[in-house]
Scaffold this motif. Sequence first.
Motif, short mmCIF file in Angstrom:
data_model
loop_
_atom_site.label_atom_id
_atom_site.label_comp_id
_atom_site.label_asym_id
_atom_site.label_seq_id
_atom_site.Cartn_x
_atom_site.Cartn_y
_atom_site.Cartn_z
N LYS A 88 -81.12 -2.42 -40.40
CA LYS A 88 -81.13 -2.29 -41.86
C LYS A 88 -81.52 -0.87 -42.29
CE LYS A 88 -82.17 -7.15 -42.58
NZ LYS A 88 -83.20 -8.12 -42.91
N ASP A 90 -80.90 1.89 -40.64
CA ASP A 90 -79.86 2.84 -40.23
C ASP A 90 -78.58 2.67 -41.06
OD1 ASP A 90 -78.51 4.81 -38.86
OD2 ASP A 90 -78.20 3.62 -37.05
N ARG A 91 -78.68 2.86 -42.37
CA ARG A 91 -77.52 2.73 -43.27
C ARG A 91 -76.45 3.73 -42.88
NH1 ARG A 91 -76.29 -0.70 -46.66
NH2 ARG A 91 -75.70 0.74 -48.26
N LYS A 139 -77.76 -5.03 -46.93
CA LYS A 139 -76.65 -4.69 -47.82
C LYS A 139 -75.54 -4.01 -47.01
CE LYS A 139 -75.71 -1.93 -51.89
NZ LYS A 139 -76.19 -0.92 -52.80
N ASP A 156 -72.54 -1.51 -45.88
CA ASP A 156 -72.28 -0.09 -46.14
C ASP A 156 -71.13 0.07 -47.12
OD1 ASP A 156 -74.31 0.85 -44.35
OD2 ASP A 156 -72.97 0.35 -42.69
N TYR A 173 -69.96 -2.87 -42.09
CA TYR A 173 -71.19 -2.25 -41.59
C TYR A 173 -70.77 -1.26 -40.51
CZ TYR A 173 -73.63 -6.22 -43.74
OH TYR A 173 -74.12 -7.15 -44.62
#
Length: 130
Positions: A42, A44-45, A80, A82, A96
């Motif tokens: 989470k 490491d967006r 959330k 990407d 993601y």
Amino acid sequence: MHTPNHTLLYNHTLLFLFIILIISSCGQSIPELKGVDLEQWKIDRGACMGEREKMMNAIIDQKNSLLKLDEWQIAKFLGKPDENELLKRNQKIYRYFLTPAKSCANQPDEPVKLVIRFNAMGLAKEVSIE
């Protein structure tokens, strides 16, 4: 011998337990992904820090365990997305990044993504790697 009040309480208790049983049996339970640190995932967006890339093989091997989870469960589980896309008939796609996105400084030519497609009911109907 039961008094009317005790019988009523007993019936309400049984009804309550039955409702709890029905609710808890609905929906898919959230899986455990072995080899995936969800907190690091989470954080490491966009996969810019390289943490998701370290978990990529574990995600690829276990991606089908995400099928039939709903949007809310996926967002709670993986965070959330990407990127997301709304399609016709209320279908959605969550993406993601597994390797750095184009917005990252160390991005590859074409980033690898975990792609989750949801049906109109909000359930994951397809999970793929692109």
